[in-house]
Design a protein around this motif. Sequence first.
Motif, PDB file in Angstrom:
ATOM      1  N   ALA A  37       0.905  -1.190   0.049  1.00  0.00           N
ATOM      2  CA  ALA A  37       0.044  -0.334   0.108  1.00  0.00           C
ATOM      3  C   ALA A  37       0.988   1.063   0.032  1.00  0.00           C
ATOM      4  N   THR A  38       0.186   2.353  -0.461  1.00  0.00           N
ATOM      5  CA  THR A  38       1.081   3.589  -0.357  1.00  0.00           C
ATOM      6  C   THR A  38      -0.131   4.578   0.030  1.00  0.00           C
ATOM      7  N   TYR A  39       0.230   5.985   0.495  1.00  0.00           N
ATOM      8  CA  TYR A  39      -0.632   6.991   1.037  1.00  0.00           C
ATOM      9  C   TYR A  39      -0.090   8.131   0.593  1.00  0.00           C
ATOM     10  N   LEU A  40      -0.786   8.915   0.025  1.00  0.00           N
ATOM     11  CA  LEU A  40      -0.521  10.267  -0.807  1.00  0.00           C
ATOM     12  C   LEU A  40      -1.289  11.317   0.274  1.00  0.00           C
ATOM     13  N   ALA A  46      -5.062   6.257  -0.632  1.00  0.00           N
ATOM     14  CA  ALA A  46      -4.237   5.128  -0.516  1.00  0.00           C
ATOM     15  C   ALA A  46      -4.486   4.404  -1.936  1.00  0.00           C
ATOM     16  N   ASN A  47      -3.460   3.848  -2.303  1.00  0.00           N
ATOM     17  CA  ASN A  47      -3.390   2.941  -3.332  1.00  0.00           C
ATOM     18  C   ASN A  47      -3.022   1.643  -2.709  1.00  0.00           C
ATOM     19  N   ILE A  48      -3.838   0.641  -2.715  1.00  0.00           N
ATOM     20  CA  ILE A  48      -3.778  -0.737  -2.288  1.00  0.00           C
ATOM     21  C   ILE A  48      -3.564  -1.757  -3.291  1.00  0.00           C
ATOM     22  N   PHE A  49      -2.449  -2.444  -3.034  1.00  0.00           N
ATOM     23  CA  PHE A  49      -2.171  -3.542  -4.308  1.00  0.00           C
ATOM     24  C   PHE A  49      -2.898  -4.899  -4.141  1.00  0.00           C
ATOM     25  N   ILE A  66     -13.645   4.147  -4.616  1.00  0.00           N
ATOM     26  CA  ILE A  66     -12.661   3.032  -4.714  1.00  0.00           C
ATOM     27  C   ILE A  66     -12.658   2.676  -6.266  1.00  0.00           C
ATOM     28  N   TYR A  67     -11.404   2.845  -7.000  1.00  0.00           N
ATOM     29  CA  TYR A  67     -11.350   2.636  -8.364  1.00  0.00           C
ATOM     30  C   TYR A  67      -9.855   2.323  -8.508  1.00  0.00           C
ATOM     31  N   PRO A  68      -9.781   1.475  -9.993  1.00  0.00           N
ATOM     32  CA  PRO A  68      -8.227   1.046 -10.335  1.00  0.00           C
ATOM     33  C   PRO A  68      -7.438   2.339 -10.555  1.00  0.00           C
ATOM     34  N   GLY A  77      -4.074  -4.478 -10.506  1.00  0.00           N
ATOM     35  CA  GLY A  77      -4.835  -4.495  -9.514  1.00  0.00           C
ATOM     36  C   GLY A  77      -4.477  -3.444  -8.334  1.00  0.00           C
ATOM     37  N   ALA A  78      -3.534  -2.311  -8.612  1.00  0.00           N
ATOM     38  CA  ALA A  78      -3.350  -1.219  -7.809  1.00  0.00           C
ATOM     39  C   ALA A  78      -4.663  -0.331  -8.021  1.00  0.00           C
ATOM     40  N   THR A  79      -5.272  -0.254  -6.639  1.00  0.00           N
ATOM     41  CA  THR A  79      -6.479   0.379  -6.390  1.00  0.00           C
ATOM     42  C   THR A  79      -6.669   1.595  -5.497  1.00  0.00           C
TER      43      THR A  79
END
Length: 107
Positions: A37-40, A46-49, A66-68, A77-79
Motif C-alpha cells: 500500500a501507499t498513502y498520498l 491510498a493505493n492498495i495493491f 474505490i477505483y483502479p 490490481g493497484a486500487t
Amino acid sequence: MITKNAFTALALSFPGTEARPHFERMGFKVTGRRMFATYLDKDHTANIFLSPGEQAVFCRMDPTNIYPVPNKWGEKGATTFALSSVAVQLVTEALLSAYNEIVKKKK
C-alpha cells in the motif's frame, strides 16, 4: 472516513511491516518484500495493491471512492481508496488482503 494516522496505524499493524518514502507517497511494505500500500497526503488517498479479482470486488462496493489506478499498475490490481469517504472496514479488509498476498508469496 479514516485519518492519515489511522491509515498508517492500520498499515503498520500487520506483523513485519514498515513505512518507507516512495516518491511523493509513504509506502507500506512487508520488511524485505514489496509494498502492499501507499498513502498520498495531498489528496488523502491510498493505493492498495490487490489482485485484479479482488480489485473488481472492492470497486463494485463503492465505485465513486474505490477505483483502479489509471495506469498499468491499475490493470494489475493497484486500487485507489479515497480515505475521506470510504468506510474503515473496507480499507482494513483491503489492506489485510494485500498484506496476505505478499506474505503468501514469501512462503
